[in-house]
Design a protein around this motif. Structure first.
Motif, PDB file in Angstrom:
ATOM      1  N   ALA A  35       0.787  -1.340   0.081  1.00 54.90           N
ATOM      2  CA  ALA A  35      -0.025  -0.142  -0.017  1.00 54.90           C
ATOM      3  C   ALA A  35       0.901   1.145   0.096  1.00 54.90           C
ATOM      4  N   ASP A  36       2.052   1.229   0.673  1.00 60.78           N
ATOM      5  CA  ASP A  36       2.923   2.210   0.434  1.00 60.78           C
ATOM      6  C   ASP A  36       3.406   2.806  -1.082  1.00 60.78           C
ATOM      7  N   ARG A  37       3.250   1.814  -1.889  1.00 54.98           N
ATOM      8  CA  ARG A  37       3.561   2.075  -3.426  1.00 54.98           C
ATOM      9  C   ARG A  37       2.326   2.269  -4.338  1.00 54.98           C
ATOM     10  N   LEU A  38       1.913   3.576  -4.401  1.00 53.99           N
ATOM     11  CA  LEU A  38       0.636   4.113  -5.115  1.00 53.99           C
ATOM     12  C   LEU A  38       0.392   3.515  -6.177  1.00 53.99           C
ATOM     13  N   CYS A  39      -0.513   2.593  -6.373  1.00 51.52           N
ATOM     14  CA  CYS A  39      -0.603   1.814  -7.661  1.00 51.52           C
ATOM     15  C   CYS A  39      -2.318   1.862  -8.018  1.00 51.52           C
ATOM     16  N   VAL A  40      -2.553   2.258  -9.213  1.00 50.11           N
ATOM     17  CA  VAL A  40      -3.827   2.061  -9.780  1.00 50.11           C
ATOM     18  C   VAL A  40      -3.955   1.163 -10.625  1.00 50.11           C
ATOM     19  N   LEU A  41      -4.993   0.150 -10.423  1.00 52.10           N
ATOM     20  CA  LEU A  41      -4.895  -1.095 -11.663  1.00 52.10           C
ATOM     21  C   LEU A  41      -6.054  -0.469 -12.381  1.00 52.10           C
ATOM     22  N   ILE A  42      -5.789  -0.561 -13.821  1.00 52.56           N
ATOM     23  CA  ILE A  42      -6.633   0.170 -14.859  1.00 52.56           C
ATOM     24  C   ILE A  42      -7.194  -1.183 -15.758  1.00 52.56           C
ATOM     25  N   GLY A  43      -8.558  -1.602 -15.687  1.00 52.98           N
ATOM     26  CA  GLY A  43      -9.022  -2.557 -16.643  1.00 52.98           C
ATOM     27  C   GLY A  43     -10.070  -1.979 -17.433  1.00 52.98           C
ATOM     28  N   ARG A  44     -10.685  -2.856 -18.282  1.00 55.50           N
ATOM     29  CA  ARG A  44     -11.620  -2.345 -19.282  1.00 55.50           C
ATOM     30  C   ARG A  44     -12.800  -1.667 -19.042  1.00 55.50           C
ATOM     31  N   ASP A  45     -13.229  -1.970 -17.774  1.00 60.97           N
ATOM     32  CA  ASP A  45     -14.380  -1.410 -17.322  1.00 60.97           C
ATOM     33  C   ASP A  45     -14.181  -0.541 -15.758  1.00 60.97           C
ATOM     34  N   ASP A  46     -13.340  -1.219 -15.173  1.00 58.29           N
ATOM     35  CA  ASP A  46     -13.135  -0.613 -13.620  1.00 58.29           C
ATOM     36  C   ASP A  46     -11.770  -0.193 -13.458  1.00 58.29           C
ATOM     37  N   ILE A  47     -11.558   0.712 -12.325  1.00 60.09           N
ATOM     38  CA  ILE A  47     -10.103   0.952 -11.676  1.00 60.09           C
ATOM     39  C   ILE A  47     -10.123   0.594 -10.266  1.00 60.09           C
ATOM     40  N   LEU A 103      -7.048  10.371 -10.176  1.00 58.71           N
ATOM     41  CA  LEU A 103      -5.726  10.709 -10.054  1.00 58.71           C
ATOM     42  C   LEU A 103      -5.721  12.046  -9.502  1.00 58.71           C
ATOM     43  N   SER A 104      -6.369  12.912  -9.767  1.00 60.68           N
ATOM     44  CA  SER A 104      -6.516  14.172  -9.225  1.00 60.68           C
ATOM     45  C   SER A 104      -6.554  14.330  -7.632  1.00 60.68           C
ATOM     46  N   GLY A 105      -7.668  13.375  -7.253  1.00 62.80           N
ATOM     47  CA  GLY A 105      -7.651  13.333  -5.785  1.00 62.80           C
ATOM     48  C   GLY A 105      -6.502  12.602  -5.104  1.00 62.80           C
ATOM     49  N   LEU A 106      -5.954  11.668  -5.890  1.00 62.63           N
ATOM     50  CA  LEU A 106      -4.592  10.890  -5.350  1.00 62.63           C
ATOM     51  C   LEU A 106      -3.407  11.890  -4.978  1.00 62.63           C
ATOM     52  N   ASP A 107      -3.272  12.815  -6.217  1.00 59.74           N
ATOM     53  CA  ASP A 107      -2.080  13.753  -6.250  1.00 59.74           C
ATOM     54  C   ASP A 107      -2.331  14.896  -4.834  1.00 59.74           C
ATOM     55  N   GLN A 108      -3.425  14.845  -4.294  1.00 60.76           N
ATOM     56  CA  GLN A 108      -3.192  15.554  -2.845  1.00 60.76           C
ATOM     57  C   GLN A 108      -3.508  14.889  -1.751  1.00 60.76           C
ATOM     58  N   ALA A 109      -3.413  13.561  -1.855  1.00 55.58           N
ATOM     59  CA  ALA A 109      -3.756  12.678  -0.674  1.00 55.58           C
ATOM     60  C   ALA A 109      -2.578  12.300   0.047  1.00 55.58           C
ATOM     61  N   PRO A 110      -2.624  12.064   1.261  1.00 54.95           N
ATOM     62  CA  PRO A 110      -1.322  11.361   2.053  1.00 54.95           C
ATOM     63  C   PRO A 110      -1.172  10.088   1.800  1.00 54.95           C
ATOM     64  N   ARG A 111       0.164   9.581   2.005  1.00 55.81           N
ATOM     65  CA  ARG A 111       0.311   8.239   1.678  1.00 55.81           C
ATOM     66  C   ARG A 111       0.467   7.131   2.769  1.00 55.81           C
ATOM     67  N   TRP A 112       0.329   5.924   2.676  1.00 55.26           N
ATOM     68  CA  TRP A 112       0.506   4.975   3.604  1.00 55.26           C
ATOM     69  C   TRP A 112       2.098   4.842   3.862  1.00 55.26           C
ATOM     70  N   PRO A 113       2.461   4.382   5.181  1.00 66.62           N
ATOM     71  CA  PRO A 113       3.748   4.110   5.319  1.00 66.62           C
ATOM     72  C   PRO A 113       4.096   2.445   4.831  1.00 66.62           C
ATOM     73  N   ALA A 114       5.061   2.164   4.606  1.00 67.41           N
ATOM     74  CA  ALA A 114       5.408   0.656   4.341  1.00 67.41           C
ATOM     75  C   ALA A 114       4.803  -0.033   5.503  1.00 67.41           C
ATOM     76  N   ARG A 115       4.516  -1.149   5.301  1.00 75.17           N
ATOM     77  CA  ARG A 115       4.130  -2.355   6.425  1.00 75.17           C
ATOM     78  C   ARG A 115       5.383  -2.546   7.003  1.00 75.17           C
ATOM     79  N   ALA A 116       5.215  -2.893   8.465  1.00 70.23           N
ATOM     80  CA  ALA A 116       6.372  -3.209   9.064  1.00 70.23           C
ATOM     81  C   ALA A 116       6.783  -4.647   8.740  1.00 70.23           C
TER      82      ALA A 116
END
Length: 227
Positions: free
Chosen positions: A122-134, A214-227
C-alpha cells in the motif's frame, strides 16, 4: 540477471499479460516517462511498437524469441515462485505513481492476487486499470470530484473502518471485513470525502473516473510501508 530498482520521478506505466483496453494502454504508453512490464506483459508492449525499460518476473510467460528482442539489461529475472510477477515488478519500482494495465479481468485468480498485492504494498501508490473498472487502495484521506450517480465500491482486504461524505450510504461506524460487511455498489451524491483507518480498503470506480481519481490521489497522504 540481478534485479535492481527502477527509479522514476514521474508516473510509471506497468503492463501485465492480462486483459487491456488497447487504445487506453497505447495512449498511456506514449505519454509515459517509464514503461515496466511484468513477464508476459512485455509482449503486449512490443506488439504496440514500444520497448519497456525493464521487465520483471520469472520469464515463464515471455517466449525466448521475444526476450531476444529486448536490449541488454532490460530483463530483470526473479526466479522465486513465492510471489506473483505483479508483486515482483511493483516492489522494484520507486515512483510517485504506478498505473498498472493488464491485471484486472480475464482471470479471477489473477485479479484477486493483484488486489492482495495492492494491500500488501500500500505504500507504493498503484492504480489498477481494466476495461471497465479501476481500483486502488484507498489512502488515509481522499477527496474526489465525481459526477452524481457514479458507482463507487469499497471492498475490504482486511478488517477496516472509515468515514465518508458524499455517498448515498455513509460508511461511518461500519466494521468492514472480507468475510463480513463490504461496501460494493455505493453511489456518489456529492463531493466525496473518504477517511480510512488502515490500508485495507480497495476503492473501485468505473474507468471513466480515472482522471478524478488521479487528481484526488495527487493531493492525498500516503500509507507508510508495512512493518
Amino acid at each position: 540477471m540481478k534485479s535492481t530498482i527502477v527509479h522514476s520521478s514521474g508516473p510509471v506505466v506497468l503492463v501485465g499479460g492480462g486483459d487491456c483496453q488497447e487504445n487506453l494502454l497505447k495512449s498511456a504508453l506514449e505519454r509515459a516517462d517509464c514503461i515496466v512490464a511484468a513477464d508476459g506483459g512485455a509482449e503486449i508492449v512490443l506488439c504496440l511498437g514500444m520497448i519497456p525499460h525493464a521487465v520483471f518476473g520469472d520469464m515463464d510467460s515471455l517466449a525466448p524469441n521475444l526476450q531476444a528482442q529486448l536490449p541488454g539489461g532490460v530483463l530483470r529475472r526473479i526466479a522465486e515462485q513465492d510471489s506473483t510477477d505483479f508483486d515482483k515488478a511493483l516492489r522494484h519500482i520507486e515512483s510517485p505513481l504506478v498505473l498498472a494495465h493488464g491485471f484486472l479481468g480475464k482471470r479471477l485468480d489473477h485479479t484477486l492476487a493483484a488486489l492482495t498485492v495492492l494491500a500488501r504494498r500500500a505504500d507504493r501508490l498503484c492504480v489498477l486499470i481494466g476495461r471497465d473498472d479501476i481500483a486502488v487502495i484507498c489512502p488515509p484521506q481522499l477527496h474526489l470530484d465525481l459526477p452524481k450517480g457514479t458507482r463507487l465500491s469499497l471492498f475490504p482486504m482486511g478488517p477496516v473502518r472509515g468515514q465518508s461524505l458524499g455517498l448515498r450510504w455513509p460508511i461511518d461506524g461500519i466494521d468492514f471485513a472480507p468475510s463480513g460487511t463490504v461496501g460494493t455498489s455505493n453511489e456518489v451524491t456529492d463531493a466525496v470525502s473518504l477517511t480510512m483507518e488502515a490500508p485495507e480498503m480497495v476503492l473501485i470506480l468505473p474507468q471513466s473516473g480515472l482522471d478524478a481519481l488521479l487528481s484526488g490521489l495527487d493531493q492525498a497522504p500516503r500509507w507508510p510501508a508495512r512493518a
